[in-house]
Design an enzyme around this catalytic site. Structure first.
Site, short mmCIF file in Angstrom:
data_model
loop_
_atom_site.label_atom_id
_atom_site.label_comp_id
_atom_site.label_asym_id
_atom_site.label_seq_id
_atom_site.Cartn_x
_atom_site.Cartn_y
_atom_site.Cartn_z
N LYS A 1 14.27 73.27 -47.57
CA LYS A 1 13.86 72.96 -46.19
C LYS A 1 13.63 74.23 -45.37
O LYS A 1 12.79 74.26 -44.49
CB LYS A 1 14.89 72.06 -45.50
CG LYS A 1 15.24 70.79 -46.28
CD LYS A 1 14.02 70.02 -46.71
CE LYS A 1 14.31 68.70 -47.44
NZ LYS A 1 15.14 68.76 -48.64
N TYR B 1 19.13 56.11 -54.05
CA TYR B 1 19.20 57.42 -53.39
C TYR B 1 20.66 57.80 -53.10
O TYR B 1 21.41 57.00 -52.53
CB TYR B 1 18.41 57.39 -52.07
CG TYR B 1 18.59 58.65 -51.25
CD1 TYR B 1 18.03 59.86 -51.68
CD2 TYR B 1 19.32 58.64 -50.07
CE1 TYR B 1 18.22 61.02 -50.94
CE2 TYR B 1 19.50 59.80 -49.32
CZ TYR B 1 18.94 60.99 -49.77
OH TYR B 1 19.13 62.13 -49.05
N TYR C 1 19.60 65.44 -55.74
CA TYR C 1 18.19 65.78 -56.03
C TYR C 1 18.04 66.53 -57.36
O TYR C 1 17.53 65.99 -58.33
CB TYR C 1 17.61 66.68 -54.91
CG TYR C 1 17.57 66.04 -53.56
CD1 TYR C 1 16.45 65.29 -53.18
CD2 TYR C 1 18.60 66.19 -52.64
CE1 TYR C 1 16.38 64.71 -51.92
CE2 TYR C 1 18.53 65.61 -51.38
CZ TYR C 1 17.43 64.88 -51.03
OH TYR C 1 17.36 64.30 -49.79
C1 LIG Z 1 15.12 67.57 -49.57
C2 LIG Z 1 15.44 68.02 -50.93
C3 LIG Z 1 14.59 67.82 -52.01
C4 LIG Z 1 13.32 67.03 -51.91
O1 LIG Z 1 12.30 67.73 -51.27
P1 LIG Z 1 11.18 66.90 -50.51
O2 LIG Z 1 10.28 67.93 -49.99
O3 LIG Z 1 11.89 66.11 -49.46
O4 LIG Z 1 10.52 66.00 -51.50
C5 LIG Z 1 14.92 68.32 -53.25
N1 LIG Z 1 16.08 68.98 -53.43
C6 LIG Z 1 16.95 69.17 -52.44
C7 LIG Z 1 18.20 69.87 -52.74
C8 LIG Z 1 16.66 68.72 -51.14
O5 LIG Z 1 17.55 68.92 -50.17
#
Ligand SMILES: *Cc1c(COP(=O)(O)O)cnc(C)c1O
Length: 339
Positions: free
Chosen positions: A57, A273, A299
């Site tokens: 992010k 999720y 993730y």
């Molecule tokens: C938000 C996030 C993702 C996913 O990325 P997007 O751009 O939202 O698809 C992947 N890994 C981590 C650790 C995240 O925080």
């Protein structure tokens, strides 16, 4: 040095990451353990910044927050699940830039461990000075409250993905990867990432398409995203929309991007999720014990488990495979069942 073609190079960006590209490392022990024919690499966007653990992010916020500052905002407003990495990274970036941040978390994950509600990212948001509204407060209510106090709020959608500039960070990352390929004298045939709100993959798709369009790509890359939330068709539609929005800003036409430019798998998202299953825990431990590298429960652990499964079933038999590590390990302490 990442050199972007015009007009992409003209779009302003506020530096939030380390000034060097995030590291790309070869996973030697895992590669020989898997022995499937492909060589595995990892790009460390989990340690791309000195701000509160970093992560993907931060890369997106470099563009989004340049716009927030240009608009004269004083308070960033954003949302996500209770353990959102995006909220934590936005809180850190806000503190770094002298902005306020207001968070309105959503209750997206059925959880059993009480740690989920106070450890990990939740703890860090508090240390970083974020104002956290009660779970499920509406965005409208938050904006109203801030305006009534005389603040200038700047709303950022979940994961920064549906923001008009949300895809630019990873479009730039595509050029960073191309530069690293030259330095390492390697070609990444396949790039694998986790996909949540979509602008990490969507941005990469737009960036590599721009590189192809300007004759900077020797071979087309396979871009593969493991969805950790949405089902495949829905996720593909979101990624396509984000990639097209980014394409239009960086010097392409929206139609230059099609569904054939990337692949989505939803086979490793597990039950839902944010919910951990045994297979994901095993995948996390397999990488940790082969290389000493931690992935996260929501993730990257799921995406890496997908990559391991493909390797083991013979679906990655040649070439160089780059796993984009997008971060998230801060959430580990909210998942004490993982051990
Ligand atoms: C938000 C996030 C993702 C996913 O990325 P997007 O751009 O939202 O698809 C992947 N890994 C981590 C650790 C995240 O925080």
């Amino acid at each position: 040095m990442v050199v972007l073609p015009s007009p992409f190079s003209d779009i302003s960006r506020v530096p939030l990451m380390y000034e060097r590209p995030s590291d790309v490392q070869v996973l030697n022990r895992l590669t020989s353990k898997l022995g499937c024919g492909a060589t595995f690499w990892i790009k460390r966007d989990d340690s791309n910044s000195g701000l509160a653990g970093g992560g993907n992010k931060i890369r997106k916020l470099e563009y989004v927050l340049a716009d927030a500052i240009a608009q004269g905002a004083d308070t960033l407003v954003t949302t996500g699940g209770i353990q959102s990495n995006h909220m934590r990274q936005t809180s850190a970036a806000a503190a770094h830039l002298g902005l306020n941040v207001a968070l309105f978390p959503r209750d997206l994950v059925p959880f059993n461990d009480t740690e989920y509600s106070y450890a990990g990212n939740v703890q860090l948001n508090q240390i970083l000075g974020a104002e956290v509204f009660p779970v499920d407060t509406s965005e409208e209510e938050v904006i109203q409250t801030l305006k009534s106090r005389g603040n200038q709020p700047y709303p950022i959608p979940s994961g920064a993905s549906l923001h008009p500039l949300g895809g630019l960070g990873y479009a730039r990352a595509a050029f960073e990867i191309l530069e690293q390929e030259k330095q390492l004298d390697v070609n990444f045939d396949t790039i694998v990432t986790a996909v949540g709100s979509g602008s990490t993959l969507g941005g990469l798709v737009a960036g590599f398409k721009l590189a192809e369009n300007r004759g900077l790509l020797s071979r087309k890359k396979r871009l593969l995203g493991f969805s950790i939330g949405h089902k495949k068709a829905n996720m593909a539609e979101i990624v396509l929309r984000i990639a097209r929005t980014a394409a239009d800003k960086i010097g392409l036409k929206a139609e230059d991007i099609t569904e054939d430019d990337f692949e989505i798998s939803d086979e490793f998202l597990g039950d839902a999720y944010g919910v951990l299953n045994t297979r994901t825990m095993d995948g996390i431990k397999e990488l940790a014990r082969a290389e000493g590298i931690l992935t996260d429960p929501v993730y990257t652990g799921k995406a890496f488990t997908g990559l391991l499964s493909m390797a083991k079933s013979g679906k990655l038999a040649t070439g160089n495979v780059l796993f984009l590590h997008t971060g998230g390990q801060v959430a580990m302490s909210a998942y004490p069942q993982l051990k």
